[in-house]
Design a protein around this motif. Structure first.
Motif, PDB file in Angstrom:
ATOM      1  N   GLN A 128      -0.722  -9.861   8.112  1.00 60.32           N
ATOM      2  CA  GLN A 128      -1.608  -9.749   9.265  1.00 60.32           C
ATOM      3  C   GLN A 128      -1.850 -11.109   9.909  1.00 60.32           C
ATOM      4  O   GLN A 128      -1.857 -11.236  11.133  1.00 60.32           O
ATOM      5  CB  GLN A 128      -2.935  -9.124   8.864  1.00 60.32           C
ATOM      6  N   ALA A 129      -2.047 -12.142   9.105  1.00 61.12           N
ATOM      7  CA  ALA A 129      -2.260 -13.488   9.648  1.00 61.12           C
ATOM      8  C   ALA A 129      -1.020 -13.989  10.375  1.00 61.12           C
ATOM      9  O   ALA A 129      -1.118 -14.622  11.431  1.00 61.12           O
ATOM     10  CB  ALA A 129      -2.630 -14.454   8.523  1.00 61.12           C
ATOM     11  N   ALA A 130       0.158 -13.690   9.840  1.00 59.64           N
ATOM     12  CA  ALA A 130       1.401 -14.107  10.486  1.00 59.64           C
ATOM     13  C   ALA A 130       1.598 -13.382  11.813  1.00 59.64           C
ATOM     14  O   ALA A 130       2.132 -13.959  12.770  1.00 59.64           O
ATOM     15  CB  ALA A 130       2.580 -13.853   9.559  1.00 59.64           C
ATOM     16  N   GLN A 131       1.163 -12.139  11.884  1.00 55.91           N
ATOM     17  CA  GLN A 131       1.293 -11.400  13.134  1.00 55.91           C
ATOM     18  C   GLN A 131       0.315 -11.912  14.193  1.00 55.91           C
ATOM     19  O   GLN A 131       0.622 -11.895  15.380  1.00 55.91           O
ATOM     20  CB  GLN A 131       1.077  -9.909  12.891  1.00 55.91           C
TER      21      GLN A 131
ATOM     22  N   GLU B 162      -3.958  -6.234 -11.040  1.00 55.06           N
ATOM     23  CA  GLU B 162      -3.169  -7.400 -10.660  1.00 55.06           C
ATOM     24  C   GLU B 162      -2.176  -7.054  -9.546  1.00 55.06           C
ATOM     25  O   GLU B 162      -2.028  -7.795  -8.572  1.00 55.06           O
ATOM     26  CB  GLU B 162      -2.426  -7.917 -11.894  1.00 55.06           C
ATOM     27  N   GLU B 163      -1.524  -5.905  -9.655  1.00 56.78           N
ATOM     28  CA  GLU B 163      -0.595  -5.474  -8.625  1.00 56.78           C
ATOM     29  C   GLU B 163      -1.330  -5.166  -7.325  1.00 56.78           C
ATOM     30  O   GLU B 163      -0.848  -5.457  -6.232  1.00 56.78           O
ATOM     31  CB  GLU B 163       0.191  -4.257  -9.087  1.00 56.78           C
ATOM     32  N   ALA B 164      -2.509  -4.574  -7.431  1.00 56.24           N
ATOM     33  CA  ALA B 164      -3.297  -4.253  -6.245  1.00 56.24           C
ATOM     34  C   ALA B 164      -3.716  -5.525  -5.512  1.00 56.24           C
ATOM     35  O   ALA B 164      -3.666  -5.592  -4.273  1.00 56.24           O
ATOM     36  CB  ALA B 164      -4.523  -3.443  -6.635  1.00 56.24           C
ATOM     37  N   GLU B 165      -4.102  -6.550  -6.267  1.00 57.05           N
ATOM     38  CA  GLU B 165      -4.477  -7.822  -5.643  1.00 57.05           C
ATOM     39  C   GLU B 165      -3.283  -8.445  -4.921  1.00 57.05           C
ATOM     40  O   GLU B 165      -3.425  -8.999  -3.831  1.00 57.05           O
ATOM     41  CB  GLU B 165      -5.005  -8.791  -6.700  1.00 57.05           C
ATOM     42  N   GLU B 166      -2.109  -8.352  -5.529  1.00 56.79           N
ATOM     43  CA  GLU B 166      -0.914  -8.910  -4.894  1.00 56.79           C
ATOM     44  C   GLU B 166      -0.580  -8.162  -3.606  1.00 56.79           C
ATOM     45  O   GLU B 166      -0.226  -8.767  -2.600  1.00 56.79           O
ATOM     46  CB  GLU B 166       0.270  -8.834  -5.857  1.00 56.79           C
ATOM     47  N   ILE B 167      -0.737  -6.853  -3.618  1.00 58.50           N
ATOM     48  CA  ILE B 167      -0.482  -6.048  -2.416  1.00 58.50           C
ATOM     49  C   ILE B 167      -1.453  -6.433  -1.314  1.00 58.50           C
ATOM     50  O   ILE B 167      -1.068  -6.619  -0.159  1.00 58.50           O
ATOM     51  CB  ILE B 167      -0.577  -4.540  -2.750  1.00 58.50           C
ATOM     52  N   VAL B 168      -2.720  -6.565  -1.643  1.00 59.57           N
ATOM     53  CA  VAL B 168      -3.736  -6.955  -0.660  1.00 59.57           C
ATOM     54  C   VAL B 168      -3.444  -8.349  -0.120  1.00 59.57           C
ATOM     55  O   VAL B 168      -3.526  -8.595   1.089  1.00 59.57           O
ATOM     56  CB  VAL B 168      -5.153  -6.876  -1.278  1.00 59.57           C
ATOM     57  N   ARG B 169      -3.072  -9.289  -0.992  1.00 60.83           N
ATOM     58  CA  ARG B 169      -2.775 -10.660  -0.574  1.00 60.83           C
ATOM     59  C   ARG B 169      -1.583 -10.677   0.400  1.00 60.83           C
ATOM     60  O   ARG B 169      -1.616 -11.344   1.430  1.00 60.83           O
ATOM     61  CB  ARG B 169      -2.497 -11.527  -1.793  1.00 60.83           C
ATOM     62  N   LYS B 170      -0.536  -9.901   0.074  1.00 59.69           N
ATOM     63  CA  LYS B 170       0.635  -9.848   0.955  1.00 59.69           C
ATOM     64  C   LYS B 170       0.288  -9.204   2.299  1.00 59.69           C
ATOM     65  O   LYS B 170       0.769  -9.640   3.349  1.00 59.69           O
ATOM     66  CB  LYS B 170       1.768  -9.075   0.281  1.00 59.69           C
TER      67      LYS B 170
END
Length: 97
Positions: free
Chosen positions: A22-25, A9-17
């Motif tokens: 990256q999209a914001a950049q 669950e934490e890994a998915e949150e890290i990947v999502r963030k």
């Protein structure tokens, strides 16, 4: 996370963030000040050639006897040049979207 491996669950949150960052950049948000600046740039890119054309036309009309109105001719030429200039700036700044 005190030094341990993150669970799924934490890994998915890290990947999502990371993906969101990256999209914001790639697509930065432009502020209202950017829009006002662009509005001003377009306005000046039209106004300056028109005013210069009128000034040159008035000077020519005052110094050269002619049946043509150089003021009107150069006003129209300045307006056309200004519109092309504004179109260039809008295409240049808006082309990445």
């Amino acid at each position: 996370m005190n030094g341990e491996r993150p669970d799924a669950e934490e890994a998915e949150e890290i990947v999502r963030k990371a993906r969101r960052k990256q999209a914001a950049q790639k697509h930065p948000q432009r502020s209202a000040l950017y829009g006002l600046g662009m509005f001003g740039l377009v306005g000046w890119s039209v106004a300056v050639p028109v005013v210069l054309g009128v000034a040159l036309g008035v000077w020519i009309d005052g110094h050269v006897q002619s049946h043509r109105s150089w003021t009107l001719i150069l006003l129209l030429a300045g307006a056309a040049l200004g519109c092309l200039n504004a179109w260039y700036w809008v295409q240049r700044e808006g082309g990445d979207e």
